[in-house]
Design a protein around this motif. Structure first.
Motif, PDB file in Angstrom:
ATOM      1  N   THR A  70      20.278 -18.836 -41.370  1.00 18.17           N
ATOM      2  CA  THR A  70      20.275 -17.507 -40.940  1.00 18.17           C
ATOM      3  C   THR A  70      20.668 -16.458 -41.929  1.00 18.17           C
ATOM      4  N   VAL A  71      20.164 -15.578 -42.184  1.00 20.93           N
ATOM      5  CA  VAL A  71      20.731 -14.361 -43.138  1.00 20.93           C
ATOM      6  C   VAL A  71      20.567 -13.004 -42.377  1.00 20.93           C
ATOM      7  N   GLU A  72      21.872 -12.411 -42.369  1.00 22.19           N
ATOM      8  CA  GLU A  72      22.142 -11.397 -41.507  1.00 22.19           C
ATOM      9  C   GLU A  72      22.787 -10.234 -42.539  1.00 22.19           C
ATOM     10  N   PHE A  73      22.083  -9.126 -42.444  1.00 22.84           N
ATOM     11  CA  PHE A  73      22.378  -8.023 -43.239  1.00 22.84           C
ATOM     12  C   PHE A  73      23.120  -6.931 -42.309  1.00 22.84           C
ATOM     13  N   PHE A  74      24.414  -6.463 -42.961  1.00 24.23           N
ATOM     14  CA  PHE A  74      25.266  -5.537 -42.409  1.00 24.23           C
ATOM     15  C   PHE A  74      25.420  -4.397 -43.258  1.00 24.23           C
ATOM     16  N   GLY A  75      24.387  -3.404 -43.562  1.00 21.57           N
ATOM     17  CA  GLY A  75      24.297  -2.453 -44.552  1.00 21.57           C
ATOM     18  C   GLY A  75      25.246  -1.329 -43.989  1.00 21.57           C
ATOM     19  N   SER A  76      25.983  -0.632 -44.936  1.00 15.23           N
ATOM     20  CA  SER A  76      26.502   0.537 -44.856  1.00 15.23           C
ATOM     21  C   SER A  76      25.836   1.493 -44.109  1.00 15.23           C
ATOM     22  N   LEU A  77      26.570   2.180 -43.456  1.00 18.82           N
ATOM     23  CA  LEU A  77      25.877   3.523 -42.519  1.00 18.82           C
ATOM     24  C   LEU A  77      25.242   4.613 -43.497  1.00 18.82           C
ATOM     25  N   ALA A  78      26.384   4.528 -44.544  1.00 16.10           N
ATOM     26  CA  ALA A  78      25.866   5.880 -45.658  1.00 16.10           C
ATOM     27  C   ALA A  78      24.517   5.374 -46.364  1.00 16.10           C
ATOM     28  N   ASP A  79      23.970   4.396 -46.050  1.00 18.32           N
ATOM     29  CA  ASP A  79      22.571   3.962 -46.434  1.00 18.32           C
ATOM     30  C   ASP A  79      21.593   4.268 -45.530  1.00 18.32           C
ATOM     31  N   ASP A  80      21.977   4.645 -44.543  1.00 20.31           N
ATOM     32  CA  ASP A  80      20.985   5.203 -43.430  1.00 20.31           C
ATOM     33  C   ASP A  80      20.864   6.833 -43.441  1.00 20.31           C
ATOM     34  N   LYS A  81      19.626   7.332 -43.858  1.00 21.31           N
ATOM     35  CA  LYS A  81      19.641   8.614 -43.750  1.00 21.31           C
ATOM     36  C   LYS A  81      19.802   9.404 -42.585  1.00 21.31           C
ATOM     37  N   ASP A  82      19.541   8.713 -41.574  1.00 18.68           N
ATOM     38  CA  ASP A  82      20.026   9.269 -40.189  1.00 18.68           C
ATOM     39  C   ASP A  82      21.588   9.039 -39.903  1.00 18.68           C
ATOM     40  N   TRP A  83      22.283   8.687 -40.708  1.00 13.82           N
ATOM     41  CA  TRP A  83      23.726   8.341 -40.018  1.00 13.82           C
ATOM     42  C   TRP A  83      24.466   9.465 -39.441  1.00 13.82           C
ATOM     43  N   ALA A  84      24.006  10.801 -39.889  1.00 14.97           N
ATOM     44  CA  ALA A  84      24.617  11.832 -39.020  1.00 14.97           C
ATOM     45  C   ALA A  84      24.460  12.004 -37.581  1.00 14.97           C
ATOM     46  N   ASP A  85      22.921  11.589 -37.354  1.00 18.30           N
ATOM     47  CA  ASP A  85      22.359  11.705 -36.003  1.00 18.30           C
ATOM     48  C   ASP A  85      23.229  10.532 -35.418  1.00 18.30           C
ATOM     49  N   ARG A  86      23.129   9.127 -36.000  1.00 16.41           N
ATOM     50  CA  ARG A  86      23.990   8.092 -35.148  1.00 16.41           C
ATOM     51  C   ARG A  86      25.355   8.282 -34.828  1.00 16.41           C
ATOM     52  N   LEU A  87      25.990   9.129 -35.882  1.00 16.38           N
ATOM     53  CA  LEU A  87      27.517   9.372 -35.785  1.00 16.38           C
ATOM     54  C   LEU A  87      27.597  10.441 -34.684  1.00 16.38           C
ATOM     55  N   GLU A  88      26.831  11.191 -34.503  1.00 20.59           N
ATOM     56  CA  GLU A  88      26.810  12.372 -33.390  1.00 20.59           C
ATOM     57  C   GLU A  88      26.643  11.808 -32.064  1.00 20.59           C
ATOM     58  N   SER A  89      25.704  10.945 -32.084  1.00 22.73           N
ATOM     59  CA  SER A  89      25.525  10.422 -30.582  1.00 22.73           C
ATOM     60  C   SER A  89      26.581   9.329 -30.420  1.00 22.73           C
ATOM     61  N   GLU A  90      27.226   8.643 -31.280  1.00 19.02           N
ATOM     62  CA  GLU A  90      28.166   7.849 -30.827  1.00 19.02           C
ATOM     63  C   GLU A  90      29.474   8.318 -30.412  1.00 19.02           C
ATOM     64  N   ALA A  91      29.814   9.545 -31.178  1.00 17.50           N
ATOM     65  CA  ALA A  91      31.021  10.305 -30.808  1.00 17.50           C
ATOM     66  C   ALA A  91      30.842  10.822 -29.402  1.00 17.50           C
ATOM     67  N   ILE A  92      29.707  11.489 -29.063  1.00 17.46           N
ATOM     68  CA  ILE A  92      29.302  11.934 -27.736  1.00 17.46           C
ATOM     69  C   ILE A  92      29.411  11.007 -26.620  1.00 17.46           C
ATOM     70  N   ARG A  93      28.911   9.792 -26.936  1.00 17.00           N
ATOM     71  CA  ARG A  93      28.943   8.743 -25.861  1.00 17.00           C
ATOM     72  C   ARG A  93      30.344   8.190 -25.970  1.00 17.00           C
ATOM     73  N   GLN A  94      31.267   8.062 -27.013  1.00 13.33           N
ATOM     74  CA  GLN A  94      32.672   7.554 -26.620  1.00 13.33           C
ATOM     75  C   GLN A  94      33.495   8.665 -25.988  1.00 13.33           C
ATOM     76  N   LEU A  95      33.181   9.903 -26.108  1.00 15.44           N
ATOM     77  CA  LEU A  95      34.048  11.128 -25.501  1.00 15.44           C
ATOM     78  C   LEU A  95      33.764  11.113 -24.100  1.00 15.44           C
ATOM     79  N   ARG A  96      32.339  10.964 -23.744  1.00 14.74           N
ATOM     80  CA  ARG A  96      31.952  10.916 -22.242  1.00 14.74           C
ATOM     81  C   ARG A  96      32.586   9.756 -21.437  1.00 14.74           C
ATOM     82  N   ALA A  97      32.677   8.567 -22.297  1.00 12.95           N
ATOM     83  CA  ALA A  97      33.384   7.470 -21.670  1.00 12.95           C
ATOM     84  C   ALA A  97      34.891   7.533 -21.205  1.00 12.95           C
ATOM     85  N   ALA A  98      35.393   8.567 -22.017  1.00 10.61           N
ATOM     86  CA  ALA A  98      37.009   8.946 -21.812  1.00 10.61           C
ATOM     87  C   ALA A  98      36.741  10.180 -20.873  1.00 10.61           C
TER      88      ALA A  98
END
Length: 283
Positions: free
Chosen positions: A41-69
């Protein structure tokens, strides 16, 4: 040697055995890699910097974590947090935890909270000078420039150089010029937040934009374009063109004049940002 190893592994009896291999950027064309894909089994764990939508993912994750708190994040604070953290989910989790502890009983995390508590991470530092100059904040621009020059002269980061700082500013002002033109033509309108901006971008007919990605600010990650959109009202088109001329002259001086690099860059930043106009822009 790897091809021979791959042949041996094809006939090897793997009963009760496991092999774990980790590597960065493997060549998928190689026989050894193709053999691994067939045998295991080959799995890839690419850098978030390689994702052109990294800012969108980061924003959504920040909002999710803060809502959980039990916290919310102001729109301008979301943009600032994403800019300071950069494409790094682990750093984001650390910064969110610090913000939650810092605000205490307050339910909303403000822009001021982020500015006080969240430092620029390594992956975000490369954009710090461009963002400071783009915002026409002379004090912050000179401070960030001084920090960048210190890193260069102490050899802390071998990948940075004075000429690289100039190229970074050229890219920033090219983006500001392109976004100002898109605003002028009506293809882009002011956006209250990043989500609203992305919605606009998704509705644009791509045939109306330049085919060459170098001249299409919306071809890659749209977050830098969103940041530039917030800054363009602080600049006239003539000022942006003048900034490109100043940077070209700074480039020539760094390469051919023998002048002190710090002096060349400081003069360029002061001439571009100005003093009176900068004070008005940040007031």
């Amino acid at each position: 040697a790897l091809a021979e190893l791959a042949d041996e592994w094809k006939t090897f009896r793997w009963d009760g055995l496991r092999v774990l291999i980790s590597a960065g950027k493997p060549d998928k064309r190689r026989i050894f890699f193709k053999t691994l894909e067939k045998l295991g089994t080959v799995e890839f764990f690419g850098s978030l910097a390689d994702d052109k939508d990294w800012a969108d993912r980061l924003e959504s994750e920040a909002i999710r974590q803060l809502r959980a708190a039990g916290k919310t994040l102001a729109d301008d604070a979301v943009a600032e947090l994403v800019t300071r953290v950069g494409p790094n989910l682990r750093s984001l989790a650390n910064e969110v935890e610090k913000l939650v502890l810092y605000v205490g009983d307050r339910t909303e995390v403000s822009l001021a909270d982020v500015q006080v508590l969240t430092p620029l991470q390594k992956l975000a530092e490369a954009f710090a000078l461009g963002e400071a100059v783009g915002s026409r904040d002379l004090v912050r621009s000179l401070r960030v420039l001084d920090e960048e020059l210190w890193v260069i002269r102490t050899g802390t980061d071998k990948k940075r150089s004075e000429i690289g700082l100039v190229y970074g500013l050229i890219s920033k002002f090219r983006l500001l010029l392109l976004m100002k033109e898109l605003r002028r033509t009506g293809l882009i309108k002011p956006a209250r937040d990043y989500n609203a901006f992305r919605t606009q971008v998704a509705l644009i007919d791509q045939s109306e934009l330049p085919a060459d990605k170098r001249f299409n600010p919306l071809a890659g990650n749209p977050y830098p374009a969103f940041q530039a959109l917030k800054q363009i009202d602080r600049w006239s088109s003539d000022e942006l063109v003048h900034a490109m001329d100043v940077l070209l002259e700074a480039n020539i001086q760094l390469v051919a004049s023998g002048l002190d690099e710090a002096v060349v860059l400081q003069r360029a930043v002061i001439e571009i940002v100005g003093t009176k106009d900068a004070e008005m822009a940040t007031a």
